[in-house]
Design a protein around this motif. Sequence first.
Motif, mmCIF file in Angstrom:
data_model
loop_
_atom_site.group_PDB
_atom_site.id
_atom_site.type_symbol
_atom_site.label_atom_id
_atom_site.label_comp_id
_atom_site.label_asym_id
_atom_site.label_seq_id
_atom_site.Cartn_x
_atom_site.Cartn_y
_atom_site.Cartn_z
ATOM 1 N N GLU A 19 -4.573 171.368 68.706
ATOM 2 C CA GLU A 19 -5.963 171.564 68.272
ATOM 3 C C GLU A 19 -6.236 171.019 66.874
ATOM 4 O O GLU A 19 -7.319 171.210 66.340
ATOM 5 N N ILE A 20 -5.249 170.370 66.272
ATOM 6 C CA ILE A 20 -5.352 170.036 64.846
ATOM 7 C C ILE A 20 -6.618 169.251 64.498
ATOM 8 O O ILE A 20 -7.192 169.419 63.429
ATOM 9 N N GLY A 21 -7.098 168.440 65.444
ATOM 10 C CA GLY A 21 -8.319 167.682 65.172
ATOM 11 C C GLY A 21 -9.563 168.541 65.202
ATOM 12 O O GLY A 21 -10.606 168.152 64.669
ATOM 13 N N ALA A 22 -9.501 169.725 65.796
ATOM 14 C CA ALA A 22 -10.692 170.552 65.990
ATOM 15 C C ALA A 22 -10.998 171.448 64.787
ATOM 16 O O ALA A 22 -12.008 172.129 64.779
ATOM 17 N N TYR A 23 -10.129 171.479 63.775
ATOM 18 C CA TYR A 23 -10.325 172.388 62.645
ATOM 19 C C TYR A 23 -10.435 171.614 61.346
ATOM 20 O O TYR A 23 -9.794 170.583 61.160
ATOM 21 N N ASP A 24 -11.224 172.177 60.422
ATOM 22 C CA ASP A 24 -11.242 171.576 59.088
ATOM 23 C C ASP A 24 -10.048 172.096 58.292
ATOM 24 O O ASP A 24 -9.299 172.957 58.751
ATOM 25 N N TYR A 25 -9.898 171.607 57.088
ATOM 26 C CA TYR A 25 -8.716 171.944 56.278
ATOM 27 C C TYR A 25 -8.600 173.446 56.041
ATOM 28 O O TYR A 25 -7.518 174.009 56.128
ATOM 29 N N GLU A 26 -9.720 174.128 55.749
ATOM 30 C CA GLU A 26 -9.681 175.555 55.410
ATOM 31 C C GLU A 26 -9.187 176.393 56.595
ATOM 32 O O GLU A 26 -8.343 177.278 56.440
ATOM 33 N N GLU A 27 -9.701 176.098 57.802
ATOM 34 C CA GLU A 27 -9.262 176.832 58.985
ATOM 35 C C GLU A 27 -7.774 176.598 59.245
ATOM 36 O O GLU A 27 -7.029 177.526 59.562
ATOM 37 N N LEU A 28 -7.339 175.345 59.078
ATOM 38 C CA LEU A 28 -5.937 175.003 59.272
ATOM 39 C C LEU A 28 -5.064 175.744 58.261
ATOM 40 O O LEU A 28 -4.018 176.297 58.602
ATOM 41 N N HIS A 29 -5.537 175.794 57.008
ATOM 42 C CA HIS A 29 -4.792 176.485 55.941
ATOM 43 C C HIS A 29 -4.641 177.973 56.269
ATOM 44 O O HIS A 29 -3.565 178.557 56.082
ATOM 45 N N GLN A 30 -5.703 178.608 56.784
ATOM 46 C CA GLN A 30 -5.639 180.023 57.146
ATOM 47 C C GLN A 30 -4.624 180.269 58.267
ATOM 48 O O GLN A 30 -3.893 181.253 58.253
ATOM 49 N N ARG A 31 -4.556 179.365 59.238
ATOM 50 C CA ARG A 31 -3.575 179.502 60.326
ATOM 51 C C ARG A 31 -2.150 179.388 59.793
ATOM 52 O O ARG A 31 -1.257 180.118 60.212
#
Length: 125
Positions: A98-110
């Motif tokens: 899903e990496i393309g579906a999230y912006d940096y902030e959402e990815l950082h939270q995960r």
Amino acid sequence: VQNMSQSIEVLNLRTQRDFQYVLKMETQMKGLKAKFRQIEDDRKTLMTKHFQELKEKMDELLPLIPVLEQYKTDAKLITQFKEEIRNLSSVLTGIQEEIGAYDYEELHQRVLSLETRLRDCMKKL
């Protein structure tokens, strides 16, 4: 990862130490078996003496029980650890897909959430 490897190293060292202890206890158990045979062969004259020796040897074996209990606990811990690694692997695979579906902030939270789960896993170890 270093905490994980240190935890596994501590577990490994304790396992090696306990294994040596179990080997020693096994030798003592063989000695007990020989004592039982000796009592059967000559029980009337030697009963009192050998009974006392047996009692002492049995008392020496008592500490083996908590060592074996610790092995049971360690086995459960390793099972939980493997399950947690499997769960983390699934989450990582999902994130990768899903990496393309999230912006940096959402990815950082995960990533932070995964780090917290890994720390919790380490605390269990």
